[in-house]
Write a protein that holds these residues in place. Sequence first.
Motif, short mmCIF file in Angstrom:
data_model
loop_
_atom_site.label_atom_id
_atom_site.label_comp_id
_atom_site.label_asym_id
_atom_site.label_seq_id
_atom_site.Cartn_x
_atom_site.Cartn_y
_atom_site.Cartn_z
N PHE A 44 -41.41 17.28 34.72
CA PHE A 44 -40.58 16.96 33.55
C PHE A 44 -41.42 16.33 32.44
O PHE A 44 -41.33 16.72 31.28
N LEU A 45 -42.24 15.37 32.79
CA LEU A 45 -43.07 14.69 31.79
C LEU A 45 -44.05 15.65 31.13
O LEU A 45 -44.41 15.48 29.97
N ASP A 46 -44.48 16.65 31.87
CA ASP A 46 -45.49 17.59 31.37
C ASP A 46 -44.86 18.81 30.70
O ASP A 46 -45.53 19.81 30.47
N SER A 47 -43.56 18.70 30.35
CA SER A 47 -42.84 19.88 29.86
C SER A 47 -43.00 20.11 28.37
O SER A 47 -42.60 21.16 27.85
N SER A 88 -37.82 16.27 22.01
CA SER A 88 -37.04 17.32 22.67
C SER A 88 -36.30 16.85 23.91
O SER A 88 -35.30 17.45 24.30
N LYS A 89 -36.76 15.77 24.53
CA LYS A 89 -36.19 15.37 25.82
C LYS A 89 -35.44 14.05 25.81
O LYS A 89 -34.55 13.83 26.62
N LEU A 90 -35.79 13.15 24.90
CA LEU A 90 -35.34 11.77 25.05
C LEU A 90 -34.34 11.30 24.01
O LEU A 90 -33.77 10.22 24.16
N GLN A 91 -34.08 12.07 22.96
CA GLN A 91 -33.24 11.57 21.88
C GLN A 91 -31.84 12.15 21.92
O GLN A 91 -31.63 13.32 22.24
N GLU A 111 -49.51 9.98 31.11
CA GLU A 111 -49.35 8.54 31.01
C GLU A 111 -48.50 8.14 29.81
O GLU A 111 -47.66 7.24 29.90
N VAL A 112 -48.71 8.82 28.68
CA VAL A 112 -47.93 8.50 27.47
C VAL A 112 -46.47 8.84 27.69
O VAL A 112 -45.57 8.05 27.37
N ASN A 158 -46.98 18.19 23.71
CA ASN A 158 -47.68 16.92 23.51
C ASN A 158 -46.65 15.80 23.62
O ASN A 158 -45.44 16.07 23.69
N PRO A 159 -47.07 14.54 23.66
CA PRO A 159 -46.10 13.45 23.80
C PRO A 159 -45.04 13.41 22.70
O PRO A 159 -43.87 13.09 22.96
#
Length: 489
Positions: free
Chosen positions: A77-80, A90-93, A37-38, A83-84
């Motif tokens: 992908f979200l669970d990769s 690692s994925k969004l920046q 969810e986060v 932790n959030p």
Amino acid sequence: MKKILILLVTLVCFSCSKDDDLNLPNSVNPDGSADVEVQDFMWKAMNFWYFWQANVDDLADDRFENTEEGRADYTTFLDSGNNPGDFFESKLQFIDDRFSFYNDDYRDLTNSLAGISKSNGLEFGLVQFQDSEDLFGFVRYIVPNSNAATVEIQRGDLFTGVDGQTLTLSNYRELLFGANDTYILNMANFNNGNISPNEVEISLTKEEGLAENPVFLSKSFTIGGENIGYIMYNQFTNEYDDDLYAAVEDLKSAGITNLVMDLRYNPGGSVNTTRLLASMIYGTNTEDIFLRKRYNEKLQEQFNDSQLEIYFADKVNGQTINSLGLTKLYVLTSTSSASASELLINSLEPYMDVIQIGGVTRGKNEFSTTLVDDRDNSYLYTPSRVNNINPDNQWAIQPLIGRNENADGFFDFTSGLVPDHPLQEDYSNLGILGEQNEPLLAKAIELITGATGKRDFTVEYPINIISSSKENSLISDKMVDDTVYDLEF
């Protein structure tokens, strides 16, 4: 038309439900059985608001298809991450992003933005010994009414260790910013260019809820026929806007015709407070552009000029601003002067002569906002809506969402704003803040009065800091867009 008061210029009236998720192209939700969810909140908020959204492949609008297979891919992908926080970093920046960050409790973040923190009140800088991994610290100032204000320590004091351990590049974060609420500083002496430990020990304890009034000093001088005002301002915190205006009013009543703003330790903060301070200094013509905003490509094209252009203010908390009306401003800076401090300088440049004294600034020209899991409000943190934040997700992210240009269109200072009169602080001669002989203030006074050549400003032991006590502050190097707008949609 419905009138909505919001904390950030938005392009439409977002009335999304949690299932609607901002009407993203091919919006897809994760498998409800997965504990992501986060991460789902982080991805969708970043996909919409992030300044470099177009540069991050994993944030593309069409990254995941709105199909059963796409739903499974999105969940995986979200669970990769572990932790959030790991997922966010690692994925969004974008690789050039130096300042976006997250926190697992939005309340810690919003308290920090309000100048409230867990702190012992000791503000210091850290310097690396030449050709060594070892560090030493020097005291910049003491926050009034703090634990540090109750012990024998003052500006200019030096320390080389904590709890008997020598400070190094590898341990200073744990020793000074770790979980230890109480620590002992091992103090040091300065003799003939050498810094060496002495036997003095100072015990300090971090306290919850320490509130620092950023208006640290305000005073006036009459020197050489010039009436000079001085304000040391250490954070752009909107909770203290009235205190800031009171300081400016007092200086106006004292008849000052010159102002020195000391921002050398100011890491930034509120955009709106910056706008108010600029208006107090320069003028209150609400048709003069203070800044223009630039968002990511898909948002920018949906704004009109009135939503992108921010003007000088004529009121602070309902009170009419009696501006100083100056045509020249002297600003003291260092590498710790960042974001909103730089915004003040850059946004005033088209209108007045801004004379910068000290060191090159940090180089933070992007602004951010606090995003939380309030999907009916486009993820924008709004104090009146805290009860609408998902109770199962208290995380907050503070991503960079845009850049501010001044009225001339200039914004490119990622390498910092270079002073007109370079002058680094000298740890052998820091001086007393606010006193006429303190080196940076003395240089400003010399420039104002024209009394050149009467003082030697040679710096024997320049301070090149690698970190400071504000490193651990969530507000450090942040420019937070909190300007209030009254828009109709």
